[in-house]
Design a protein around this motif. Structure first.
Motif, mmCIF file in Angstrom:
data_model
loop_
_atom_site.group_PDB
_atom_site.id
_atom_site.type_symbol
_atom_site.label_atom_id
_atom_site.label_comp_id
_atom_site.label_asym_id
_atom_site.label_seq_id
_atom_site.Cartn_x
_atom_site.Cartn_y
_atom_site.Cartn_z
ATOM 1 N N ASP A 61 0.853 -1.207 -0.046
ATOM 2 C CA ASP A 61 -0.229 0.018 0.054
ATOM 3 C C ASP A 61 0.810 1.184 -0.023
ATOM 4 O OD1 ASP A 61 -2.170 -1.744 0.105
ATOM 5 O OD2 ASP A 61 -2.571 -1.347 2.109
ATOM 6 N N PRO A 88 -1.959 11.197 11.759
ATOM 7 C CA PRO A 88 -2.662 10.703 12.866
ATOM 8 C C PRO A 88 -1.836 10.096 13.999
ATOM 9 C CG PRO A 88 -2.173 9.185 11.158
ATOM 10 C CD PRO A 88 -1.421 10.619 10.839
ATOM 11 N N ARG A 92 -3.025 5.592 15.479
ATOM 12 C CA ARG A 92 -2.763 5.354 14.094
ATOM 13 C C ARG A 92 -3.358 3.946 13.800
ATOM 14 N NH1 ARG A 92 2.134 3.855 11.210
ATOM 15 N NH2 ARG A 92 2.128 4.864 9.307
ATOM 16 N N LEU A 95 -6.620 2.235 7.424
ATOM 17 C CA LEU A 95 -7.831 2.888 7.147
ATOM 18 C C LEU A 95 -8.106 2.963 5.677
ATOM 19 C CD1 LEU A 95 -8.359 5.805 9.626
ATOM 20 C CD2 LEU A 95 -9.588 3.903 9.708
ATOM 21 N N THR A 96 -9.157 2.797 5.111
ATOM 22 C CA THR A 96 -9.399 2.998 3.596
ATOM 23 C C THR A 96 -9.712 4.378 3.449
ATOM 24 O OG1 THR A 96 -9.964 0.302 3.345
ATOM 25 C CG2 THR A 96 -10.603 1.925 1.542
ATOM 26 N N LEU A 97 -8.659 5.213 2.782
ATOM 27 C CA LEU A 97 -8.872 6.541 2.583
ATOM 28 C C LEU A 97 -8.608 6.635 1.188
ATOM 29 C CD1 LEU A 97 -6.573 7.758 5.737
ATOM 30 C CD2 LEU A 97 -9.342 7.723 5.481
ATOM 31 N N ASN A 98 -9.172 7.957 0.738
ATOM 32 C CA ASN A 98 -9.326 8.220 -0.777
ATOM 33 C C ASN A 98 -8.617 9.576 -0.970
ATOM 34 O OD1 ASN A 98 -10.396 5.854 -1.916
ATOM 35 N ND2 ASN A 98 -12.436 6.406 -1.038
ATOM 36 N N ARG A 99 -8.860 10.484 -0.187
ATOM 37 C CA ARG A 99 -8.569 12.069 -0.192
ATOM 38 C C ARG A 99 -7.175 11.920 -0.046
ATOM 39 N NH1 ARG A 99 -11.125 17.536 1.906
ATOM 40 N NH2 ARG A 99 -9.420 18.788 1.782
ATOM 41 N N ASP A 101 -5.083 14.221 0.478
ATOM 42 C CA ASP A 101 -4.527 14.880 2.092
ATOM 43 C C ASP A 101 -4.536 13.981 3.017
ATOM 44 O OD1 ASP A 101 -5.318 18.154 1.355
ATOM 45 O OD2 ASP A 101 -6.512 16.611 0.421
ATOM 46 N N ALA A 102 -5.438 13.041 3.077
ATOM 47 C CA ALA A 102 -5.281 11.920 4.102
ATOM 48 C C ALA A 102 -4.368 11.011 3.874
ATOM 49 C CB ALA A 102 -6.649 11.295 4.408
ATOM 50 N N LEU A 103 -4.168 10.578 2.572
ATOM 51 C CA LEU A 103 -3.122 9.729 2.345
ATOM 52 C C LEU A 103 -1.633 10.330 2.550
ATOM 53 C CD1 LEU A 103 -4.622 8.377 -1.179
ATOM 54 C CD2 LEU A 103 -4.712 7.072 1.125
ATOM 55 N N GLN A 106 -1.101 9.868 6.317
ATOM 56 C CA GLN A 106 -1.275 8.259 6.633
ATOM 57 C C GLN A 106 0.362 7.639 6.333
ATOM 58 O OE1 GLN A 106 -4.211 5.965 4.586
ATOM 59 N NE2 GLN A 106 -3.756 4.151 5.991
#
Length: 334
Positions: A61, A88, A92, A95-99, A101-103, A106
């Motif tokens: 990932d 985070p 921590r 998580l399945t994130l798409n945006r 900014d979040a990635l 992460q």
């Protein structure tokens, strides 16, 4: 000594970083690699050994993120290089994130390590240089050098930071283990603690990690590298941190390195990986130790005298005009 470097490692060129509360020019610039390559000369381009050794250390990932984040950033309408602004620090978890900014948050731990469209390929070829140096030592050379740029020791299995994206030292150590080395030691003598390398091997007893670095009570990365971090589980006592106060000169540094080398000798490694940073030099613009250029040859000779097959990997060092001479001095000790 054989020395490896790929011109592909120069493509990574972020414009700026967030440092000490303000935006500034990116310190880990291609000029670093160019200066060292020019001074060293005789560099061999590494073969492409693929990504199996990389995937043995870094999660799928995370690798996908490194390769796709710049396109996602652009698709979101963001200008410039990919850079995070939220992390985070508590709870921590996967998580399945798409945006985008979040990635970024992460998979990173600071805002000084931007991603560009060329970052992954440069980091990939940095690891290929490291693997080429390992192959040379596995083939019988006493020591070999990889001009790793971008550097690697701050990168964890699933995060970037400290100008680092793929952890060449960890990848080299794991490849050596997978290639038959029973025990591998890593000696990290960069100004900053190699928190990513420590994190990757913290609960393992087959890879010994010893680091000399500026005390994290005063210096980046702050949260790792303290003397009481000794490893967990099977890795208990296989992690040695030797924090040094700002202003440490050759005398204090050499004593600490001898302590690290004695501990490594007790571990009895089949191979040594040296994460060498020239940011311990007295004129480095972002560091505060006081080693002179001639000191590096002495420190290297102390390492070489132990007789272990050794892979030397370049980490930090930001006084561009002095980098070449400092690296040449260190390699001369072997």
């Amino acid at each position: 000594m054989r020395r490896f470097f790929s011109p592909n490692q120069l493509a990574h060129a972020p414009l700026q970083e967030l440092h000490n509360g303000g935006f500034t020019a990116y310190a880990e610039s291609p000029a670093r690699g160019e200066a060292m390559a020019t001074a060293l000369g005789g560099l061999e381009e590494p073969d492409d050994r693929g990504d199996a050794a990389i995937r043995a250390v870094h999660g799928a990932d995370y690798l996908d993120f490194l390769q796709t984040a710049p396109a996602k950033w652009a698709a979101a309408g963001r200008p410039g290089d990919v850079m995070g602004y939220v992390w985070p620090v508590v709870g921590r978890r996967p998580l399945t994130l798409n945006r985008i900014d979040a990635l970024v948050g992460q998979y990173s731990f600071d805002a000084s390590t931007p991603l560009t469209a060329d970052t992954y390929q440069s980091a990939y070829w940095s690891t290929q240089s490291a693997l080429a140096a390992l192959a040379a030592v596995q083939g019988g050379d006493r020591a070999a050098f990889a001009l790793c740029r971008p550097p690697g020791h701050h990168a964890g299995a699933d995060y970037l930071g400290g100008y680092c994206y793929l952890n060449s030292a960890a990848i080299t150590a794991q490849a050596a283990r997978d290639g038959g080395a029973g025990r591998v030691a890593i000696l990290d003598i960069d100004y900053h603690h190699g928190n990513g390398t420590q994190d990757i091997f913290y609960d393992r007893g087959d890879v010994f990690y010893a680091s000399l670095h500026a005390d994290p009570a005063t210096d980046y990365p702050f949260y790792w590298g303290h003397a009481d971090e000794r490893g967990d589980g099977d890795g208990l006592a296989a992690n040695l941190n030797l924090p040094l106060p700002q202003g440490t000169t050759m005398a204090g540094f050499r004593v600490a390195q001898t302590t690290a080398l004695d501990a490594i000798a007790s571990f009895a490694p089949d191979l040594l990986v040296v994460s060498f940073g020239a940011d311990t030099w007295e004129g480095d613009p972002i560091s505060h130790l006081k080693l002179a250029t001639a000191d590096y040859a002495v420190l290297a000779a102390d390492i070489a005298a132990r007789g272990w097959p050794t892979v030397i990997l370049m980490e930090g060092g930001y006084a561009v005009d002095a980098l070449g001479n400092n690296v040449i001095s260190f390699l001369s000790g072997f």
